[in-house]
Design a protein around this motif. Structure first.
Motif, PDB file in Angstrom:
ATOM      1  N   VAL A 134     -47.612  29.672 -45.428  1.00  0.00           N
ATOM      2  CA  VAL A 134     -46.383  30.467 -45.487  1.00  0.00           C
ATOM      3  C   VAL A 134     -45.352  29.896 -44.513  1.00  0.00           C
ATOM      4  CG1 VAL A 134     -46.613  32.351 -43.794  1.00  0.00           C
ATOM      5  CG2 VAL A 134     -45.636  32.813 -46.022  1.00  0.00           C
ATOM      6  N   LEU A 135     -45.801  29.326 -43.407  1.00  0.00           N
ATOM      7  CA  LEU A 135     -44.858  28.674 -42.498  1.00  0.00           C
ATOM      8  C   LEU A 135     -44.231  27.455 -43.162  1.00  0.00           C
ATOM      9  CD1 LEU A 135     -46.692  29.147 -39.081  1.00  0.00           C
ATOM     10  CD2 LEU A 135     -44.407  29.983 -39.674  1.00  0.00           C
ATOM     11  N   LEU A 136     -45.045  26.658 -43.840  1.00  0.00           N
ATOM     12  CA  LEU A 136     -44.487  25.535 -44.590  1.00  0.00           C
ATOM     13  C   LEU A 136     -43.561  26.032 -45.701  1.00  0.00           C
ATOM     14  CD1 LEU A 136     -47.698  23.340 -44.695  1.00  0.00           C
ATOM     15  CD2 LEU A 136     -45.527  22.673 -43.649  1.00  0.00           C
ATOM     16  N   ALA A 137     -43.938  27.148 -46.319  1.00  0.00           N
ATOM     17  CA  ALA A 137     -43.130  27.692 -47.413  1.00  0.00           C
ATOM     18  C   ALA A 137     -41.731  28.081 -46.951  1.00  0.00           C
ATOM     19  CB  ALA A 137     -43.832  28.900 -48.029  1.00  0.00           C
ATOM     20  N   CYS A 138     -41.636  28.646 -45.763  1.00  0.00           N
ATOM     21  CA  CYS A 138     -40.323  29.135 -45.304  1.00  0.00           C
ATOM     22  C   CYS A 138     -39.485  28.017 -44.696  1.00  0.00           C
ATOM     23  CB  CYS A 138     -40.486  30.292 -44.312  1.00  0.00           C
ATOM     24  SG  CYS A 138     -40.984  29.814 -42.648  1.00  0.00           S
ATOM     25  N   GLY A 139     -40.083  26.838 -44.525  1.00  0.00           N
ATOM     26  CA  GLY A 139     -39.331  25.719 -43.991  1.00  0.00           C
ATOM     27  C   GLY A 139     -39.697  25.371 -42.567  1.00  0.00           C
ATOM     28  N   ALA A 140     -40.601  26.139 -41.973  1.00  0.00           N
ATOM     29  CA  ALA A 140     -41.092  25.838 -40.636  1.00  0.00           C
ATOM     30  C   ALA A 140     -42.295  24.909 -40.745  1.00  0.00           C
ATOM     31  CB  ALA A 140     -41.471  27.125 -39.913  1.00  0.00           C
TER      32      ALA A 140
ATOM     33  N   VAL B 287     -48.445  18.249 -35.930  1.00  0.00           N
ATOM     34  CA  VAL B 287     -49.384  17.587 -36.824  1.00  0.00           C
ATOM     35  C   VAL B 287     -48.697  16.837 -37.957  1.00  0.00           C
ATOM     36  CG1 VAL B 287     -51.247  19.198 -36.314  1.00  0.00           C
ATOM     37  CG2 VAL B 287     -49.697  19.684 -38.195  1.00  0.00           C
ATOM     38  N   ASP B 288     -47.386  16.937 -38.058  1.00  0.00           N
ATOM     39  CA  ASP B 288     -46.677  16.203 -39.094  1.00  0.00           C
ATOM     40  C   ASP B 288     -46.109  14.906 -38.524  1.00  0.00           C
ATOM     41  OD1 ASP B 288     -47.135  18.196 -41.047  1.00  0.00           O
ATOM     42  OD2 ASP B 288     -45.566  19.402 -40.114  1.00  0.00           O
ATOM     43  N   ALA B 289     -45.899  13.947 -39.396  1.00  0.00           N
ATOM     44  CA  ALA B 289     -45.421  12.642 -38.934  1.00  0.00           C
ATOM     45  C   ALA B 289     -43.938  12.699 -38.575  1.00  0.00           C
ATOM     46  CB  ALA B 289     -45.655  11.605 -40.022  1.00  0.00           C
ATOM     47  N   ASP B 290     -43.553  11.989 -37.550  1.00  0.00           N
ATOM     48  CA  ASP B 290     -42.141  11.805 -37.238  1.00  0.00           C
ATOM     49  C   ASP B 290     -41.524  10.860 -38.258  1.00  0.00           C
ATOM     50  OD1 ASP B 290     -42.349  13.309 -35.002  1.00  0.00           O
ATOM     51  OD2 ASP B 290     -42.001  11.678 -33.570  1.00  0.00           O
ATOM     52  N   ALA B 291     -40.300  11.137 -38.630  1.00  0.00           N
ATOM     53  CA  ALA B 291     -39.616  10.258 -39.576  1.00  0.00           C
ATOM     54  C   ALA B 291     -39.541   8.833 -39.025  1.00  0.00           C
ATOM     55  CB  ALA B 291     -38.219  10.797 -39.874  1.00  0.00           C
ATOM     56  N   ALA B 292     -39.357   8.712 -37.720  1.00  0.00           N
ATOM     57  CA  ALA B 292     -39.198   7.385 -37.110  1.00  0.00           C
ATOM     58  C   ALA B 292     -40.463   6.538 -37.229  1.00  0.00           C
ATOM     59  CB  ALA B 292     -38.815   7.528 -35.637  1.00  0.00           C
ATOM     60  N   ASP B 293     -41.611   7.197 -37.378  1.00  0.00           N
ATOM     61  CA  ASP B 293     -42.869   6.464 -37.457  1.00  0.00           C
ATOM     62  C   ASP B 293     -43.238   6.046 -38.872  1.00  0.00           C
ATOM     63  OD1 ASP B 293     -43.390   6.661 -34.718  1.00  0.00           O
ATOM     64  OD2 ASP B 293     -44.338   8.631 -34.938  1.00  0.00           O
TER      65      ASP B 293
ATOM     66  N   GLU C 209     -43.494  16.377 -51.825  1.00  0.00           N
ATOM     67  CA  GLU C 209     -43.816  17.800 -51.715  1.00  0.00           C
ATOM     68  C   GLU C 209     -45.231  18.041 -51.184  1.00  0.00           C
ATOM     69  OE1 GLU C 209     -42.627  16.307 -54.401  1.00  0.00           O
ATOM     70  OE2 GLU C 209     -40.657  17.201 -54.787  1.00  0.00           O
ATOM     71  N   MET C 210     -46.075  17.014 -51.194  1.00  0.00           N
ATOM     72  CA  MET C 210     -47.435  17.192 -50.678  1.00  0.00           C
ATOM     73  C   MET C 210     -47.424  17.583 -49.201  1.00  0.00           C
ATOM     74  SD  MET C 210     -49.288  14.008 -52.636  1.00  0.00           S
ATOM     75  CE  MET C 210     -51.014  14.444 -52.355  1.00  0.00           C
ATOM     76  N   SER C 211     -46.368  17.200 -48.494  1.00  0.00           N
ATOM     77  CA  SER C 211     -46.304  17.555 -47.071  1.00  0.00           C
ATOM     78  C   SER C 211     -45.972  19.029 -46.871  1.00  0.00           C
ATOM     79  CB  SER C 211     -45.276  16.683 -46.352  1.00  0.00           C
ATOM     80  OG  SER C 211     -43.981  16.990 -46.840  1.00  0.00           O
ATOM     81  N   ARG C 212     -45.627  19.728 -47.931  1.00  0.00           N
ATOM     82  CA  ARG C 212     -45.372  21.177 -47.836  1.00  0.00           C
ATOM     83  C   ARG C 212     -46.642  21.991 -48.087  1.00  0.00           C
ATOM     84  NH1 ARG C 212     -39.913  22.419 -48.475  1.00  0.00           N
ATOM     85  NH2 ARG C 212     -40.483  24.507 -47.794  1.00  0.00           N
ATOM     86  N   VAL C 213     -47.740  21.312 -48.315  1.00  0.00           N
ATOM     87  CA  VAL C 213     -49.042  21.976 -48.466  1.00  0.00           C
ATOM     88  C   VAL C 213     -49.881  21.604 -47.259  1.00  0.00           C
ATOM     89  CG1 VAL C 213     -51.153  22.129 -49.835  1.00  0.00           C
ATOM     90  CG2 VAL C 213     -48.937  21.861 -50.983  1.00  0.00           C
TER      91      VAL C 213
ATOM     92  N   ALA D  40     -53.289  12.624 -57.851  1.00  0.00           N
ATOM     93  CA  ALA D  40     -53.491  14.069 -58.025  1.00  0.00           C
ATOM     94  C   ALA D  40     -52.219  14.823 -57.654  1.00  0.00           C
ATOM     95  CB  ALA D  40     -54.672  14.550 -57.180  1.00  0.00           C
ATOM     96  N   GLY D  41     -51.563  14.372 -56.597  1.00  0.00           N
ATOM     97  CA  GLY D  41     -50.310  15.009 -56.201  1.00  0.00           C
ATOM     98  C   GLY D  41     -49.231  14.871 -57.263  1.00  0.00           C
ATOM     99  N   GLU D  42     -49.220  13.721 -57.926  1.00  0.00           N
ATOM    100  CA  GLU D  42     -48.226  13.506 -58.993  1.00  0.00           C
ATOM    101  C   GLU D  42     -48.540  14.355 -60.224  1.00  0.00           C
ATOM    102  OE1 GLU D  42     -48.258   9.323 -59.790  1.00  0.00           O
ATOM    103  OE2 GLU D  42     -47.871   8.802 -57.696  1.00  0.00           O
ATOM    104  N   LEU D  43     -49.792  14.306 -60.643  1.00  0.00           N
ATOM    105  CA  LEU D  43     -50.207  15.076 -61.817  1.00  0.00           C
ATOM    106  C   LEU D  43     -49.993  16.562 -61.591  1.00  0.00           C
ATOM    107  CD1 LEU D  43     -53.426  13.037 -62.505  1.00  0.00           C
ATOM    108  CD2 LEU D  43     -51.641  13.445 -64.215  1.00  0.00           C
ATOM    109  N   ALA D  44     -50.339  17.005 -60.387  1.00  0.00           N
ATOM    110  CA  ALA D  44     -50.199  18.423 -60.057  1.00  0.00           C
ATOM    111  C   ALA D  44     -48.734  18.832 -60.114  1.00  0.00           C
ATOM    112  CB  ALA D  44     -50.774  18.686 -58.673  1.00  0.00           C
ATOM    113  N   TRP D  45     -47.866  17.952 -59.621  1.00  0.00           N
ATOM    114  CA  TRP D  45     -46.450  18.289 -59.622  1.00  0.00           C
ATOM    115  C   TRP D  45     -45.910  18.420 -61.045  1.00  0.00           C
ATOM    116  CZ3 TRP D  45     -43.773  20.493 -56.041  1.00  0.00           C
ATOM    117  CH2 TRP D  45     -42.385  20.603 -56.185  1.00  0.00           C
ATOM    118  N   GLU D  46     -46.383  17.544 -61.929  1.00  0.00           N
ATOM    119  CA  GLU D  46     -45.956  17.610 -63.336  1.00  0.00           C
ATOM    120  C   GLU D  46     -46.419  18.903 -64.000  1.00  0.00           C
ATOM    121  OE1 GLU D  46     -47.468  14.004 -65.070  1.00  0.00           O
ATOM    122  OE2 GLU D  46     -46.402  12.779 -63.601  1.00  0.00           O
TER     123      GLU D  46
END
Lengths: 273, 273, 273
Positions: free
Chosen positions: A31-37, B136-142, B191-195, B231-237
């Protein structure tokens, strides 16, 4: 106000440190990812303070409390206070065990919370320091209803004044108050109580909203409560044949993901009491 | 190659021991079942070594690290090394806390890993032994991008040579390398980074692929990366109106469940650099 | 019988205390809400006994066992025995580790269980006190099949008589027995084994059914097994194109949520052996 609060989360993508129960930890992260956090879950004493240093807000949740988690909460909470980050307390099941009640009282003594969010039984147990019997769900007798609104609002405002932080007492009706003002929020669906962790999700969401709009904390808290309730309504409208509480769980998070500021403004039903 | 690696997992149904964070532990278990492997989660020092003895591969994940889990990782890792099982390290958030970094370095010193899989910030933090701030998410610069591919590939190969194991640095572009060869994988969706936990899932999947095709470890690792991205691509479709990141989470695991070797071959976009 | 057992859960909404693994803890909570019960997860020694005092049933699950959780199980189990609450044991992976086997034996010595539910390998390992190698899934060699039904029923009845509690050995065929009677249940789908935690969910469900119909414990246990199997069948019929084991996981819980007493009666396939 609501639109701006929602968009501030999307724009600033605050990193929220959660020390939370393992029942709903995945839902809180999503839900945090969902809201943009962005979530980070770290509940070891060894790195709780350092993790929180790199974050913008902190969410402490007493569901399934352990001694080691409590230690991590104290360390992270003190560090967040030092750095001026918003800190949310979710006193899950606080009336159901002495251990949880004492932990909540210790946390409230040692940490300045920005907001405390719980169901009616939890908030009343916390305010009265009393033992209840109803597990993690609210007792019907404790619920906010149309008939006792003024009295309930006075109670929530007084509790807020006493402890010096925003109090959000949520259920079929939600009251969100600081010492002076109390808002009533009427969004949400009764079926949300059939999904484990919608309260935990709201506390996480509230930490994100507070982190993104720190200068208007009460408005941010109200916005988070409206957003969660609106998500519950939108999700219910999207339910299809053959779907039950597991589908609803997903659809609620999906509704948070899809919600625009305009949609939130249109859906929100709240007013100052 | 990819088809055979996928089918080897289905045919041998390797039992994978995971010592992993509680945020995404359910998803890791279900993605292992989806790919045809079988999961067992056991993170107590009391039985970590014995459990791993009955398995075919081991997945160690530092998300939400605890002292007791680290002890279990060391015991399980040594036993897996003794028995020649593949071992994967997922250094979640390693740059965000000294505790996690020190744990990762201790694990890398005491255990021979078959593969280390992390996002760009985690792998760079591990290689540089430096502190980062991005949770836990990657920095854009990296991130790996089209413009610095040769340099990034050289970095990953050199890091692999130094530590003696496969390195998979994944993100919008993925690099998978041993000391001599580096593959670029271009599957996946932003969008996989939003999960939450798609990285954790990939590490589990990689342990299964390595366990099923131990004689061609780099190919197995590349196949796992392609399979997760596909799987991420198929799931998105397959996403429908009203669906967001919670539905996407389910659809990704479902796509792993449904994926055939032929489909993986057709979808995979990878090349040696 | 089945209808009444299901409706008793809906009518009494028993609060079920679960001390359970973190892999499937969210699913167990949601399946309890789905069937009309209410979950509380609390696995700290500090409040396990007090929490259980406010509940109507207790579910102890050895998946991902920790020393601290075992202590909480002993405290909660003794309190539940004192109060006469039904207690279910789910010996996940008991054959795969000495730690789990010894914990199971200690629990069985110190606590009176109402029912033990496991897969064929787990129940056989428990009965024989032997080590097995197959992780948390059942070995094919241990499974109940049409050809050895009489022998398997005699085994389950004898084990039940020896330990003095209901034994539910579940898989593609399920046997549910006390010392005198053994029922065969034929509901369910083989695909349920591709979803992590359907066994854990069934154990939680069984605790709710036992708490709601304590005076007819064997019938309640059989009803829970039929309900879970029927949910697996209904959920499979509702699967759509592009869906796999993650969707199935949700659809199973949804089917429990939607199931009426009549539907359960129509679907159930069970008989006394």
């Amino acid at each position: 106000m609501l639109k701006e609060c929602l968009e501030n989360v999307r724009r600033t993508a605050p990193l929220i440190h959660c020390i939370t129960n393992y029942v709903t930890i995945n839902d809180v992260a999503n839900v945090l990812l969902a809201c943009g956090a962005s979530p980070i879950m770290a509940d070891a004493a060894e790195d709780a303070a350092q993790i929180t240093s790199g974050c913008a807000g902190l969410d402490l949740n007493l569901g399934q409390l352990h001694r080691t988690g409590l230690e991590a909460m104290l360390l992270a909470g003190r560090k967040a206070n030092e750095l001026g980050h918003p800190v949310v307390l979710d006193p899950v099941g606080v009336g159901a065990s002495d251990f949880r009640r004492e932990a909540a009282l210790q946390l409230m003594e040692e940490i300045r919370f920005t907001a405390i969010r719980g169901n009616a039984s939890e908030i009343r147990a916390l305010a009265a320091e009393r033992h209840t019997e109803g597990g993690v769900d609210a007792d019907a007798a404790d619920a906010v209803t149309g008939t006792g609104l003024e009295r309930d609002a006075a109670f929530v405002r007084a509790f807020s004044a006493r402890i010096g932080c925003i109090v959000a007492m949520t259920g079929s009706l939600d009251l969100v108050a600081d010492a002076k003002r109390c808002y009533l929020v009427e969004n949400g669906r009764p079926e949300m109580s059939r999904v484990t962790g919608t309260g935990c999700q709201l506390s996480g969401l509230m930490a994100a909203y507070l982190a993104a709009s720190p200068e208007r904390a009460l408005e941010a808290a109200v916005s988070a409560v409206c957003a969660m309730g609106a998500a519950g309504e939108l999700a219910w409208e999207r339910m299809r044949e053959g779907e039950g509480n597991a589908a609803y769980r997903n659809r609620i998070i999906d509704a948070v993901f899809l919600m625009s500021g305009e949609e939130l403004e249109q859906r929100a039903r709240f007013r100052a009491l």
